[in-house]
Design an enzyme around this catalytic site. Structure first.
Site, PDB file in Angstrom:
ATOM      1  N   LYS A  40       0.847  -1.206   0.000  1.00 33.35           N
ATOM      2  CA  LYS A  40       0.000   0.000   0.000  1.00 33.35           C
ATOM      3  C   LYS A  40       0.882   1.256   0.000  1.00 33.35           C
ATOM      4  O   LYS A  40       2.074   1.178   0.305  1.00 33.35           O
ATOM      5  CB  LYS A  40      -0.906  -0.026   1.239  1.00 33.35           C
ATOM      6  CG  LYS A  40      -0.145  -0.043   2.572  1.00 33.35           C
ATOM      7  CD  LYS A  40      -1.070  -0.381   3.739  1.00 33.35           C
ATOM      8  CE  LYS A  40      -0.307  -0.406   5.049  1.00 33.35           C
ATOM      9  NZ  LYS A  40      -1.130  -0.931   6.152  1.00 33.35           N
ATOM     10  N   ARG A 138     -10.584  -0.413  14.646  1.00 35.05           N
ATOM     11  CA  ARG A 138     -10.576   0.287  13.357  1.00 35.05           C
ATOM     12  C   ARG A 138     -11.714  -0.206  12.471  1.00 35.05           C
ATOM     13  O   ARG A 138     -12.661   0.512  12.222  1.00 35.05           O
ATOM     14  CB  ARG A 138      -9.214   0.097  12.693  1.00 35.05           C
ATOM     15  CG  ARG A 138      -8.953   1.021  11.535  1.00 35.05           C
ATOM     16  CD  ARG A 138      -7.478   1.089  11.174  1.00 35.05           C
ATOM     17  NE  ARG A 138      -6.915  -0.184  10.715  1.00 35.05           N
ATOM     18  CZ  ARG A 138      -5.655  -0.325  10.305  1.00 35.05           C
ATOM     19  NH1 ARG A 138      -4.836   0.713  10.304  1.00 35.05           N
ATOM     20  NH2 ARG A 138      -5.195  -1.500   9.911  1.00 35.05           N
ATOM     21  N   ARG A 222       0.924 -10.975   6.540  1.00 39.41           N
ATOM     22  CA  ARG A 222       0.839  -9.723   5.767  1.00 39.41           C
ATOM     23  C   ARG A 222       2.098  -8.935   6.087  1.00 39.41           C
ATOM     24  O   ARG A 222       2.206  -8.283   7.113  1.00 39.41           O
ATOM     25  CB  ARG A 222      -0.425  -8.939   6.159  1.00 39.41           C
ATOM     26  CG  ARG A 222      -1.711  -9.757   6.048  1.00 39.41           C
ATOM     27  CD  ARG A 222      -2.957  -8.945   6.343  1.00 39.41           C
ATOM     28  NE  ARG A 222      -2.931  -8.242   7.605  1.00 39.41           N
ATOM     29  CZ  ARG A 222      -3.282  -8.743   8.785  1.00 39.41           C
ATOM     30  NH1 ARG A 222      -3.700 -10.010   8.882  1.00 39.41           N
ATOM     31  NH2 ARG A 222      -3.231  -8.020   9.877  1.00 39.41           N
ATOM     32  N   TYR A 267      14.064  31.508   5.610  1.00 37.30           N
ATOM     33  CA  TYR A 267      12.883  32.263   6.037  1.00 37.30           C
ATOM     34  C   TYR A 267      12.929  32.545   7.533  1.00 37.30           C
ATOM     35  O   TYR A 267      13.293  31.673   8.329  1.00 37.30           O
ATOM     36  CB  TYR A 267      11.619  31.449   5.763  1.00 37.30           C
ATOM     37  CG  TYR A 267      11.252  31.325   4.299  1.00 37.30           C
ATOM     38  CD1 TYR A 267      10.920  32.446   3.550  1.00 37.30           C
ATOM     39  CD2 TYR A 267      11.218  30.076   3.685  1.00 37.30           C
ATOM     40  CE1 TYR A 267      10.561  32.317   2.213  1.00 37.30           C
ATOM     41  CE2 TYR A 267      10.850  29.938   2.355  1.00 37.30           C
ATOM     42  CZ  TYR A 267      10.532  31.076   1.625  1.00 37.30           C
ATOM     43  OH  TYR A 267      10.165  30.940   0.304  1.00 37.30           O
ATOM     44  N   CYS A 313      12.756  24.862   3.450  1.00 36.81           N
ATOM     45  CA  CYS A 313      11.838  25.516   2.497  1.00 36.81           C
ATOM     46  C   CYS A 313      11.009  24.451   1.770  1.00 36.81           C
ATOM     47  O   CYS A 313      11.213  23.264   1.958  1.00 36.81           O
ATOM     48  CB  CYS A 313      12.603  26.330   1.455  1.00 36.81           C
ATOM     49  SG  CYS A 313      13.868  27.424   2.104  1.00 36.81           S
ATOM     50  N   MET A 314      10.131  24.905   0.902  1.00 36.56           N
ATOM     51  CA  MET A 314       9.285  23.959   0.175  1.00 36.56           C
ATOM     52  C   MET A 314      10.111  23.062  -0.743  1.00 36.56           C
ATOM     53  O   MET A 314       9.855  21.863  -0.852  1.00 36.56           O
ATOM     54  CB  MET A 314       8.224  24.696  -0.645  1.00 36.56           C
ATOM     55  CG  MET A 314       7.193  23.771  -1.261  1.00 36.56           C
ATOM     56  SD  MET A 314       5.962  24.600  -2.289  1.00 36.56           S
ATOM     57  CE  MET A 314       5.055  25.558  -1.096  1.00 36.56           C
ATOM     58  N   ASP A 315      11.139  23.628  -1.386  1.00 39.95           N
ATOM     59  CA  ASP A 315      11.893  22.881  -2.396  1.00 39.95           C
ATOM     60  C   ASP A 315      13.393  22.806  -2.139  1.00 39.95           C
ATOM     61  O   ASP A 315      14.110  22.197  -2.916  1.00 39.95           O
ATOM     62  CB  ASP A 315      11.719  23.549  -3.775  1.00 39.95           C
ATOM     63  CG  ASP A 315      10.306  24.001  -4.015  1.00 39.95           C
ATOM     64  OD1 ASP A 315       9.427  23.126  -4.061  1.00 39.95           O
ATOM     65  OD2 ASP A 315      10.075  25.219  -4.107  1.00 39.95           O
TER      66      ASP A 315
HETATM   67  C1  LIG Z   1      -0.410  -1.843   6.899  1.00 39.07           C
HETATM   68  C2  LIG Z   1      -0.987  -3.129   7.368  1.00 39.07           C
HETATM   69  C3  LIG Z   1      -0.169  -4.265   7.490  1.00 39.07           C
HETATM   70  C4  LIG Z   1       1.331  -4.232   7.347  1.00 39.07           C
HETATM   71  O1  LIG Z   1       1.878  -3.828   8.580  1.00 39.07           O
HETATM   72  P1  LIG Z   1       3.470  -3.833   8.824  1.00 39.07           P
HETATM   73  O2  LIG Z   1       3.619  -3.393  10.226  1.00 39.07           O
HETATM   74  O3  LIG Z   1       4.025  -2.847   7.862  1.00 39.07           O
HETATM   75  O4  LIG Z   1       3.927  -5.218   8.554  1.00 39.07           O
HETATM   76  C5  LIG Z   1      -0.780  -5.458   7.786  1.00 39.07           C
HETATM   77  N1  LIG Z   1      -2.125  -5.535   7.988  1.00 39.07           N
HETATM   78  C6  LIG Z   1      -2.926  -4.456   7.919  1.00 39.07           C
HETATM   79  C7  LIG Z   1      -4.386  -4.617   8.161  1.00 39.07           C
HETATM   80  C8  LIG Z   1      -2.388  -3.219   7.624  1.00 39.07           C
HETATM   81  O5  LIG Z   1      -3.179  -2.152   7.572  1.00 39.07           O
END
Ligand SMILES: *Cc1c(COP(=O)(O)O)cnc(C)c1O
Length: 376
Positions: A40, A138, A222, A267, A313-315
């Protein structure tokens, strides 16, 4: 988004490190367990498709994303593995997700009721992973009765859904104190009691859970932050194996000058040179995701730490140099330089956040350059 390809500020992403980190985690899995690469947010800033392909080469058998569009981008790149969208989505998107063969997290029965008619009309089935809220607060089912209703709906003869998976997410798998983790396990057991037939994918583990609570991995891990070579706990608990950070952030001196004592930099006149000194300017700023909070932090030039002086700064940012350097000299913001190293963790500590935020908010304006190092 316009990418700055004509300036020497870049995130150098080592896909060999991604590969190594996935292989290493896979070697710790038990028989029958799989690794889904969490890609993601543009693969935590590293580049969605490039990371997904390296992870696949290393043995990842699926992907997790946050947005439907991220999943679509993986499909467009030709990846055919399962793709789980970790967030809940509108039932109005159900047909679109099914058309793109995306699996979606579902956290209430209402989604199933609302999505079914359009799926039926389109003649499609949607792959669903039930999210269990065991204490993250969540998304997900919290009551066994509602979970049971969802499972029945999924498994009904007229179902427009494929019950492909279930998962939960731990809020504190990355600390030495396991009290809350254990509480979540108890809640998980209570919820699982109503799921008589397990789906294909059962996933209880993010990186931290996989590293420190192997027993609760289910059959899919995951794997997110570990794949990028960073320890999910920051520095609290040490990680098993050897994680290789996959990202370096580098720029170069675009201007170098000598200023006399009392000269203001940036700045708001927040810095006046206390003596005659050398100042270098680099083309990166807060619009690139390098926070204004980083004023005072030290970057690496030829193995020497050089303080950011004046406001970010921004850039652009200015740093104090120990002596003159030629324009074009490399500056490292994250990574190794001349025997020294700046870690994403050090940047995060200074900015009072976590490394996840540092890497995932590097803006798309920064060009990504891909390398493959076999060892480091
Ligand atoms: C982002 C996320 C992960 C990955 O988590 P890490 O700590 O980066 O391994 C796994 N499961 C869910 C639901 C997440 O939102």
């Amino acid at each position: 988004m316009v990418v700055g390809r004509h300036r020497e500020t870049k995130a150098v992403v080592d896909l060999g490190a991604v590969y190594h980190n996935v292989v290493e985690e896979k070697s710790r899995l038990q028989d029958g367990q799989e690794l889904f690469a969490v890609v993601k947010a543009n693969a935590y800033g590293h580049g969605l498709v490039q990371v997904a392909q390296a992870a696949k080469q290393a043995g990842a058998t699926g992907f997790c994303v946050a947005l439907i569009d991220e999943g679509v981008a993986l499909r467009a790149a030709g990846l055919t593995e399962p793709i789980l969208i970790l967030g809940v989505n509108s039932p109005l998107e159900a047909v679109f997700m099914a058309q793109n063969d995306l699996s979606v997290a579902v956290g209430d029965v209402k989604f199933l009721q609302d999505a079914a008619p359009s799926l039926k009309q389109a003649g499609l089935k949607l792959k669903v992973h039930l999210a269990l809220d065991t204490g993250m607060g969540r998304i997900g089912f919290r009551s066994p009765a509602e979970l049971q209703l969802a499972v029945r709906t999924l498994q009904g003869t007229e179902s427009q859904f494929i019950f492909e998976g279930l998962f939960t997410h731990f809020a504190s798998a990355d600390t030495n104190d396991t009290a809350y983790f254990d509480q979540q396990i108890a809640k998980l057991d209570e919820l699982l009691a109503v799921v008589k037939q397990r789906p294909r994918y059962v996933s209880f583990a993010n990186t931290a859970t996989a590293m420190w609570h192997a027993k609760f991995s289910g059959n899919v891990v995951r794997y997110g932050i570990g794949m990028y070579g960073l320890n999910p706990s920051g520095t609290e608990v040490s990680a098993p194996g050897q994680l290789r950070p996959a990202l370096e952030l580098v720029s170069q001196l675009a201007a170098v000058k000598q200023v006399s004592a009392g000269t203001s930099i940036g700045y708001g006149q927040t810095y006046q040179a206390p003596a005659d000194e050398w100042i270098g300017t680099l083309p990166i700023g807060y619009a690139d995701g390098w926070s204004r909070r980083m004023q005072g932090f030290k970057l690496l030039v030829a193995g020497q730490f050089c303080e950011i002086v004046g406001r970010v700064c921004m850039d652009q940012i200015m740093i104090r140099l120990p002596h003159s350097f030629p324009v074009g000299t490399k500056v490292t913001l994250i990574g190794k330089n001349g025997g020294e190293e700046i870690t994403a963790q050090a940047v995060a500590d200074y900015a009072q956040t976590i490394h996840y935020e540092i890497i995932s908010t590097l803006s798309e304006r920064i060009q990504r350059v891909y390398v493959w190092n076999d060892e480091q």
